[in-house]
Design a protein around this motif. Structure first.
Motif, mmCIF file in Angstrom:
data_model
loop_
_atom_site.group_PDB
_atom_site.id
_atom_site.type_symbol
_atom_site.label_atom_id
_atom_site.label_comp_id
_atom_site.label_asym_id
_atom_site.label_seq_id
_atom_site.Cartn_x
_atom_site.Cartn_y
_atom_site.Cartn_z
ATOM 1 N N LEU A 26 0.816 -1.216 0.000
ATOM 2 C CA LEU A 26 0.000 0.000 0.000
ATOM 3 C C LEU A 26 0.851 1.268 0.000
ATOM 4 N N LEU A 27 1.826 1.316 0.882
ATOM 5 C CA LEU A 27 2.673 2.512 0.988
ATOM 6 C C LEU A 27 3.463 2.777 -0.287
ATOM 7 N N MET A 28 4.134 1.745 -0.763
ATOM 8 C CA MET A 28 5.019 1.933 -1.912
ATOM 9 C C MET A 28 4.235 2.124 -3.205
ATOM 10 N N SER A 29 3.115 1.426 -3.370
ATOM 11 C CA SER A 29 2.353 1.590 -4.609
ATOM 12 C C SER A 29 1.705 2.971 -4.671
ATOM 13 N N ASP A 78 9.212 11.514 1.952
ATOM 14 C CA ASP A 78 8.235 11.703 0.881
ATOM 15 C C ASP A 78 7.249 10.535 0.818
ATOM 16 N N ILE A 79 7.737 9.331 1.008
ATOM 17 C CA ILE A 79 6.857 8.153 1.008
ATOM 18 C C ILE A 79 5.892 8.230 2.181
ATOM 19 N N THR A 89 3.201 11.374 9.320
ATOM 20 C CA THR A 89 3.914 12.647 9.408
ATOM 21 C C THR A 89 3.332 13.614 10.414
ATOM 22 N N SER A 90 2.246 13.289 11.117
ATOM 23 C CA SER A 90 1.737 14.244 12.097
ATOM 24 C C SER A 90 1.983 13.791 13.504
#
Length: 90
Positions: A26-29, A78-79, A89-90
């Protein structure tokens, strides 16, 4: 023979989708479909190297459990910031 950019992007997108563990699929795609085409050739080289890394390491880097190697630090950020159902990121 040199790989054409379009062929390279398709290969890397497929490798991003078929990581081995669902979370990394999920993350990489998501990153690949939203950002890969806009990367420079040196950044594509770096992402290609990143695709060789172990999924468990990648997940720990992206989720902030451990710091990524310096060479991947910006790309991992960025990923982690790519839109999706997660929020690292929060």
């Amino acid at each position: 023979m040199m790989e054409l950019r379009d062929t390279r992007l398709r290969r890397m997108t497929m490798r991003s989708m078929r990581r081995g563990i669902r979370e990394m699929d999920l993350l990489m795609s998501r990153f690949a479909t939203t950002r890969l085409a806009g990367l420079s050739d040196p950044d594509l080289d770096l992402y290609d190297d990143l695709l060789e890394e172990n999924d468990q390491d990648l997940y720990q880097w992206v989720s902030g459990q451990i710091a990524p190697p310096d060479r991947y630090r910006k790309m991992i950020a960025d990923i982690a910031a790519a839109p999706g159902p997660w929020n690292f990121t929060s």
